[in-house]
Design a protein around this motif. Structure first.
Motif: not given
Length: 232
Positions: A210-230
């Motif tokens: 559908g023409g959307l961009s993609t991101a992936v987040l690796v994140q600690s559960p329960g609203g925790g810190p984001i460890l990695a993103a691309a």
């Protein structure tokens, strides 16, 4: 109106390949800037505008998550989804808040501001460490996560689909009646792909047509810190 509008009582909330031409998108240290906003809140347009100012900065992944809890004021947010509201709700206890409010800007999952004052988002980006977790890449129809230490033993892997750029939304009712509101990098879908437990891991990356961009987040559960993103 106060510059941030708080919602004290939420109703109950429920707790295959990309085109080859995309190539691989590897993770670099990023500042993931999440704006929780609503078209039905008159306090939000300044924060929307501030997100637009930082969205193209190198090393910044800016995302707009539209929430649903102001829909009762007379305008149903055209981008709002309950899962975006739930994402914001999960952030509030770790950040020291007793409930969600708009606007709210969260950087890398562990620091927040209202985001409506001039320069407020930029100052938080400068004061917050970038992601520095495992290696992360998107390409070849998969999400690849490298080995590394994982706080608490497990992290969530989130797939984000968003419209890159600025869209203009006319609002016909509610607090912003008659205004056309700009939104930057609007999120349309948020899906949990699985978990990362410290070992090198790969997940299939669903195709997006559908023409959307993609991101992936690796994140600690329960609203925790984001460890990695691309992002691609």
């Amino acid at each position: 109106m106060p510059r941030a509008r708080k919602f004290a009582a939420l109703s109950s909330l429920g707790a295959l390949a990309l085109a080859a031409s995309l190539g691989a998108a590897a993770a670099q240290p990023l500042s993931v800037v999440e704006l929780f906003t609503s078209q039905g809140c008159s306090s939000c347009p300044p924060a929307n505008a501030n997100l637009i100012k930082v969205k193209d900065q190198p090393g910044v992944l800016a995302l707009s998550f539209n929430v649903t809890y102001w829909d009762y004021l007379g305008w149903k947010d055209t981008f709002g989804k309950q899962e975006f509201t739930q994402r914001q709700v999960s952030y509030e206890p770790p950040l020291g808040h007793d409930g969600p409010f708009t606007p709210q800007v969260v950087v890398n999952g562990h620091a927040d501001v209202v985001g409506a004052a001039p320069g407020e988002i930029q100052h938080l980006i400068a004061a917050t460490d970038k992601t520095g977790g495992p290696s992360l890449s998107l390409g070849g129809g998969k999400v690849s996560i490298g080995a590394g230490a994982v706080p608490g033993g497990k992290a969530d892997v989130w797939l984000v689909r968003y419209t890159k750029g600025v869209v203009q939304v006319p609002v016909a009712r509610g607090e912003n009646t008659g205004r056309t509101l700009p939104h930057a990098n609007v999120v349309h879908a948020l899906t949990k792909l699985g978990s990362w437990t410290g070992d090198a891991t790969a997940y299939p990356l669903p195709a997006e047509s559908g023409g959307l961009s993609t991101a992936v987040l690796v994140q600690s559960p329960g609203g925790g810190p984001i460890l990695a993103a691309a992002t691609n």
